[in-house]
Design a protein around this motif. Sequence first.
Motif, short mmCIF file in Angstrom:
data_model
loop_
_atom_site.label_atom_id
_atom_site.label_comp_id
_atom_site.label_asym_id
_atom_site.label_seq_id
_atom_site.Cartn_x
_atom_site.Cartn_y
_atom_site.Cartn_z
N ALA A 12 40.15 41.97 39.96
CA ALA A 12 38.61 41.39 39.63
C ALA A 12 38.58 39.90 39.66
CB ALA A 12 38.06 42.07 38.49
N ARG A 13 39.56 39.47 39.03
CA ARG A 13 39.69 37.87 38.89
C ARG A 13 39.90 37.10 40.11
NH1 ARG A 13 38.45 33.19 36.59
NH2 ARG A 13 40.07 31.76 36.60
N LEU A 14 41.01 37.73 41.01
CA LEU A 14 41.06 37.13 42.32
C LEU A 14 40.14 37.27 43.15
CD1 LEU A 14 43.17 35.96 44.24
CD2 LEU A 14 43.97 38.34 44.85
N ALA A 15 39.32 38.22 43.08
CA ALA A 15 38.01 38.43 43.77
C ALA A 15 37.22 37.38 43.60
CB ALA A 15 37.43 40.01 43.83
N SER A 16 36.82 37.44 42.40
CA SER A 16 36.17 36.17 41.63
C SER A 16 36.36 34.80 42.10
CB SER A 16 35.83 36.47 40.43
OG SER A 16 34.99 35.28 39.59
N VAL A 17 37.70 34.47 41.88
CA VAL A 17 38.00 33.21 42.71
C VAL A 17 37.83 32.96 44.02
CG1 VAL A 17 40.46 31.86 42.86
CG2 VAL A 17 39.65 33.13 40.52
N LEU A 18 38.17 34.00 45.05
CA LEU A 18 37.92 33.89 46.37
C LEU A 18 36.27 33.49 46.81
CD1 LEU A 18 40.65 36.17 47.81
CD2 LEU A 18 40.67 33.97 47.20
N ASP A 19 35.62 34.44 45.83
CA ASP A 19 34.19 34.34 46.14
C ASP A 19 33.50 32.79 45.89
OD1 ASP A 19 33.99 36.68 47.09
OD2 ASP A 19 33.31 37.56 45.17
N ARG A 20 34.19 32.04 44.66
CA ARG A 20 33.93 30.71 44.33
C ARG A 20 34.33 29.87 45.26
NH1 ARG A 20 36.61 26.93 41.68
NH2 ARG A 20 38.03 28.33 40.91
N LEU A 21 35.59 29.94 45.88
CA LEU A 21 36.05 29.00 46.64
C LEU A 21 35.54 29.14 47.97
CD1 LEU A 21 40.06 29.71 45.79
CD2 LEU A 21 38.47 27.63 45.24
N ASP A 22 35.02 30.32 48.47
CA ASP A 22 34.19 30.34 49.51
C ASP A 22 33.03 29.67 49.54
OD1 ASP A 22 33.89 32.60 52.03
OD2 ASP A 22 31.83 31.71 51.28
N ALA A 23 32.07 30.01 48.24
CA ALA A 23 30.86 29.32 47.92
C ALA A 23 30.98 27.76 47.91
CB ALA A 23 30.35 29.76 46.98
N GLU A 24 32.18 27.20 47.70
CA GLU A 24 32.25 25.73 47.61
C GLU A 24 32.51 25.01 48.74
OE1 GLU A 24 34.07 25.72 43.03
OE2 GLU A 24 35.50 25.29 44.61
N GLY A 25 32.12 25.66 49.90
CA GLY A 25 32.04 24.81 51.06
C GLY A 25 33.26 25.37 52.15
N ARG A 26 33.79 26.78 51.90
CA ARG A 26 34.65 27.18 52.96
C ARG A 26 34.00 28.41 53.20
NH1 ARG A 26 37.20 25.69 48.13
NH2 ARG A 26 38.68 23.58 48.22
N PRO A 27 33.31 28.59 53.96
CA PRO A 27 32.55 29.90 54.63
C PRO A 27 33.65 30.65 55.59
CG PRO A 27 31.63 28.11 55.85
CD PRO A 27 32.45 27.49 54.81
N GLY A 28 33.76 31.98 55.29
CA GLY A 28 34.71 32.81 55.99
C GLY A 28 36.14 32.61 55.41
N LEU A 29 36.17 32.21 54.24
CA LEU A 29 37.58 31.86 53.51
C LEU A 29 38.40 33.11 53.61
CD1 LEU A 29 39.74 29.98 52.02
CD2 LEU A 29 38.10 30.88 49.92
N ARG A 30 37.95 34.24 53.37
CA ARG A 30 38.73 35.56 53.25
C ARG A 30 39.23 35.90 54.52
NH1 ARG A 30 37.79 39.26 48.87
NH2 ARG A 30 36.38 38.42 47.17
N ASN A 31 38.54 35.65 55.68
CA ASN A 31 39.13 35.75 57.11
C ASN A 31 40.35 35.02 57.20
OD1 ASN A 31 37.21 37.75 57.54
ND2 ASN A 31 35.80 36.19 58.25
N SER A 32 40.58 33.97 56.65
CA SER A 32 41.44 33.12 56.82
C SER A 32 42.63 33.07 55.88
CB SER A 32 40.87 31.72 57.19
OG SER A 32 40.35 31.04 56.21
N LEU A 33 42.62 33.70 54.78
CA LEU A 33 43.50 33.39 53.77
C LEU A 33 44.26 34.97 53.32
CD1 LEU A 33 44.45 31.38 51.34
CD2 LEU A 33 42.48 32.37 50.12
#
Length: 299
Positions: A12-33
Amino acid sequence: MAFYRPDPAMEARLASVLDRLDAEGRPGLRNSLSVTWVRYEETAPQAGQGSGAAWNEQRVHYPASVVKLVYAVAVEQWLQKDLIPDSDELQRAMRDMIGDSSNDATGLIVDLLTGTTSGPELDALGWPSWQRQRRLVNDWLTTLGWPELDGSNCCQKTWSDGPYGRDKLFYGADNGNRNALSTAATARLLEAVMTGAVVSPPACRRLRDLLDRSLDPDQRKADPENQVDGFLGEGLPDGFRLWSKAGWMSQARHDAVWCQSQAPDSSPVLIVAFATGPDRAKDETLMPELARALTAITE
């Protein structure tokens, strides 16, 4: 089955962190990480004692210079079996390959491990034998029997400008034979090194010495290619120690770290993160922010 125990709170923590990092100007982060994150309860754990979480950890990526970790462990395996002779030059190449991420040193080591050399294209008689030899590291990885290594490919040198001649041909027309690793495979190998669970404990101690990195600001400033700044190590809290191998090129920014607070009774954390694509390669804040978020809750 993962080499660590899945932890729902960490997931849950990792999912939250990835959501935040994506929202901070990294759209589509999960597809490239891809990320593998493991925490341990013991100060000096054995392999397989961690709890963890992951995202896309079985996806294989071009590992850039992270593959040098594999070659360093292979050197220790070859030395143990007397397949190659030890020498001052080999040890210099090992230090430069891991400490400075030297591609020239890596080329020498791949030649030693496989009994091959680079050069012009080979004739029909020599070419099949050369290819078989170049896959010797892959053959050894298979003997480990780790499911995390499925899809791995560690048979190519690393380059500054790119391969030529027989090396270029060996990549294949579509580069389909280039090196490939997942964060899960890399994490399991790094854990084995740090816990003395591969080759032998003395070999692992030598490898740990190579992977040890200074977090001192003055030393980092003196070495712009320190494999800390712009990578996971930059995001570690004060008072941590770091062992790592980073990889970076125009299409990738990767890092594999084992870190531990120097405070009494502290336990280590393992993070492997692979980020692909030109935007991720240029992002010097993604890795530090990821490490900062994933180590903050371990204090």
